[in-house]
Every structure is written in structure tokens, then in C-alpha cells.
Design a protein around this motif. Structure first.
Motif, PDB file in Angstrom:
ATOM      1  N   MET A  62       1.510 -51.924  -1.776  1.00 42.68           N
ATOM      2  CA  MET A  62       2.135 -53.152  -2.250  1.00 42.68           C
ATOM      3  C   MET A  62       1.123 -54.291  -2.303  1.00 42.68           C
ATOM      4  O   MET A  62       1.041 -55.025  -3.298  1.00 42.68           O
ATOM      5  N   SER A 122       6.829 -52.737  -9.772  1.00 51.09           N
ATOM      6  CA  SER A 122       8.262 -52.411  -9.686  1.00 51.09           C
ATOM      7  C   SER A 122       8.457 -50.934  -9.343  1.00 51.09           C
ATOM      8  O   SER A 122       9.378 -50.580  -8.590  1.00 51.09           O
ATOM      9  N   ARG A 125       7.958 -50.578  -5.657  1.00 50.25           N
ATOM     10  CA  ARG A 125       9.147 -51.025  -4.919  1.00 50.25           C
ATOM     11  C   ARG A 125      10.282 -50.005  -5.030  1.00 50.25           C
ATOM     12  O   ARG A 125      11.056 -49.811  -4.086  1.00 50.25           O
ATOM     13  N   TYR A 221      14.639 -51.548 -11.066  1.00 50.50           N
ATOM     14  CA  TYR A 221      15.518 -52.434 -10.302  1.00 50.50           C
ATOM     15  C   TYR A 221      16.984 -52.029 -10.411  1.00 50.50           C
ATOM     16  O   TYR A 221      17.778 -52.330  -9.512  1.00 50.50           O
ATOM     17  N   THR A 243      12.283 -56.851   0.365  1.00 49.34           N
ATOM     18  CA  THR A 243      11.023 -56.232  -0.040  1.00 49.34           C
ATOM     19  C   THR A 243      10.775 -56.352  -1.542  1.00 49.34           C
ATOM     20  O   THR A 243       9.656 -56.157  -2.000  1.00 49.34           O
ATOM     21  N   CYS A 244      11.840 -56.674  -2.300  1.00 50.51           N
ATOM     22  CA  CYS A 244      11.720 -56.732  -3.756  1.00 50.51           C
ATOM     23  C   CYS A 244      11.908 -58.143  -4.325  1.00 50.51           C
ATOM     24  O   CYS A 244      11.591 -58.377  -5.486  1.00 50.51           O
ATOM     25  N   HIS A 247       8.814 -60.118  -5.917  1.00 55.64           N
ATOM     26  CA  HIS A 247       8.386 -59.535  -7.194  1.00 55.64           C
ATOM     27  C   HIS A 247       9.401 -59.792  -8.288  1.00 55.64           C
ATOM     28  O   HIS A 247       9.037 -60.083  -9.433  1.00 55.64           O
TER      29      HIS A 247
END
Length: 302
Positions: A62, A122, A125, A221, A243-244, A247
Motif C-alpha cells: 500500500m 484500488s 485495497r 470498490y 483502509t480504503c 484512496h
């Protein structure tokens, strides 16, 4: 075109970047604003890069991609803002044709690379949230290097074709570009030769560089949201989404402005939207990732 007609043509040797406004007072104000933004952007992204390298706890996939993004943002804003600041400082808004093509080439390469890198982040993630047990083995150091390299190389290759086509157009008429940097559509608009093929190729390449990564981001996503909704506890859902979230904010800011400009290229406010993805997103990215990220905050404290 006959030889005599060609002699009667005046080949453009420089363009005039009209910028965001006219007037000495406005130019002075814009100079101070964009100088402050540029200094803050460079400082913030260098800080993020150094922090990623210096702290062993941030040597993960990451933060490897985040470090790549910070380096890209430094190059991205340095391609546009110094030339823009110089024009506000000395009042000279002219730029040679070769310099204009060079600026556009690096802008296009870096913008495309940024789209690909956001898509890669992405995907990272998605693996972290949806396949946590397989994440360490899947997203190893070798794959991170490969994905990072593919993002940069794809950006370089994608814009090379467009720059070649645009640089081979004839520019014999007006030389005033209604923009603050050299971009494809404003330059194509000034060409005195046929531009149908170039416009078509520009639209196709822009679609490939922006829409395909956007579809990958959207798909990632979508799976992430579905997976988060299946988590029974509120604490678990918040932890997974945290955690997302950084971004996702960056993606929203960047794509909302860039899609507005390139899907609706004939709207007059496009210069204002262009400021968002060329100037403001490189500034807010390190702020978003540092202020909303507990690991970065802990690394900074150490």
C-alpha cells in the motif's frame, strides 16, 4: 496545398497561453496563490516519500504505491506550475511550439500513469479487504514492482502516439491557447489542417487511459462495499472501510474533475475544473493520506 499557397502561410513558432485571467493585480494574486500551492505540494509529497522510505513499518505494498504516487505528483505539478508562475511573474505568456509539445507530452504521460496507478491501488485495497488471507502472498514485492512499472510505462507509451500526431499538425493561424497549460483539445482547435483523425484518436486514447482504470476502480470498490456490508460488527466495518477511505477520496476528486473536462471539452469553465486535477489534487493527496491514516501519523510521531 500549392507551393505559392504555402509561402503565403505564416508558420506559428510560439503559442500564447492566456492563463486564468488578465490584469496586473490579478496576476500578482494568482502568482502568490499558486506559488504557495506549489511549495506546499512539493514539501508534502517529498515528506510522504521520505517517510515511506525511512520507516520500516511502511514498507508494504500500500505504501509502496503511495510513495510512487507522491513521486508522480511532484513531477506532475512541476511540469505545469513553474512555467505558469514564470508567466505571472514577468508577464510573458508566450511559449515556443516545441516547449508546448514537450509540456503536453509529460502532462499526458503523467496523467495516464496516475490513472493506472490509482487503479492498481484500488486492486491492492480489494485484495486487502476481500482476500486478507491470500493478500501477503498475492501482493508480494515482485508483483508490486511489476504493477508500478506497468503503470509508468503504460502512461509513457499511451501519450507518445497523441503527441506525435498533434506535433505533425499545421499551425498557421491564431496562436492563442485558451488555457493555462498546453493540452490536447485547445491545441487541436488552433490547427489549420484536418483534425478529425487526431480528435478521434485523442478521444480513444483518453477513454482507454481514463475509462478502463475507472472501471477497474469501480469494480474493486463494488466488491469491497459488498464485503464490508457482510461484516457483522460496526467496528469491523469501520476498520475495513478506513483502509480504503483515503484512496476513495483521492479517486473521487481526481476523476470528477478530469472526466468533466474531457467528456465536456467545449464548456468554458473547463479551465477551472482543470485546476482541480492539475494543481489541487497533488496538493491534497499527501494531506488526505497523512491526516486520515493512523499508520502514517504513528510513523511521523516516531
Amino acid at each position: 496545398m500549392t507551393q505559392q499557397e504555402w509561402k503565403n502561410k505564416t508558420v506559428v513558432t510560439e503559442f500564447i497561453l492566456l492563463g486564468l485571467g488578465n490584469g496586473l493585480e490579478l496576476d500578482s494574486l494568482l502568482f502568490l496563490i499558486f506559488l504557495s500551492i506549489y511549495i506546499a505540494t512539493i514539501t508534502g509529497n517529498i515528506f510522504i516519500t521520505v517517510l515511506m522510505v525511512a520507516n520500516q513499518h511502511l514498507h508494504t505494498s500500500m505504501y509502496f504505491f503511495l510513495g510512487n504516487m507522491a513521486c508522480l505528483e511532484i513531477c506532475y505539478c512541476s511540469n505545469i506550475l513553474p512555467r505558469m508562475l514564470l508567466s505571472y511573474l514577468n508577464g510573458d505568456k508566450s511559449i515556443s511550439v516545441n516547449e508546448c509539445f514537450t509540456q503536453y507530452y509529460f502532462f499526458g504521460c503523467l496523467a495516464a500513469a496516475k490513472c493506472y496507478l490509482l487503479a492498481v491501488m484500488s486492486y491492492d485495497r480489494y485484495l486487502a479487504v476481500c482476500k486478507p488471507l491470500h493478500y501477503p502472498s498475492h501482493m508480494n514485492g515482485k508483483l508490486c514492482l511489476q504493477l508500478g512499472a506497468v503503470s509508468w510505462i503504460s502512461g509513457i507509451l499511451s501519450n507518445s502516439i497523441l503527441t506525435f500526431l498533434i506535433s505533425n499538425l499545421d499551425f498557421c493561424g491564431p496562436n492563442e491557447i485558451e488555457h493555462f497549460f498546453c493540452d490536447s483539445f485547445p491545441m487541436i482547435k488552433l490547427s489549420s489542417s484536418g483534425t478529425h483523425v487526431v480528435r478521434l484518436v485523442t478521444s480513444v486514447v483518453a477513454g482507454v487511459c481514463s475509462q478502463l482504470p475507472f472501471l477497474l476502480i469501480f469494480s474493486s470498490y463494488l466488491y469491497i462495499i459488498i464485503m464490508i456490508m457482510r461484516i457483522p460488527s460496526d467496528t469491523g466495518r469501520k476498520k475495513a472501510f478506513s483502509t480504503c477511505s483515503s484512496h476513495l477520496i483521492v479517486v473521487t476528486l481526481f476523476y470528477q474533475s478530469i472526466l468533466t473536462v474531457y467528456i465536456l471539452p467545449h464548456l468554458s469553465p473547463n479551465k477551472i475544473f482543470s485546476v482541480f486535477y492539475t494543481v489541487l489534487t497533488p496538493l491534497v493527496n499527501p494531506l488526505i493520506y497523512s491526516l486520515r491514516n493512523k499508520e502514517v501519523q504513528e510513523a511521523l510521531q516516531k
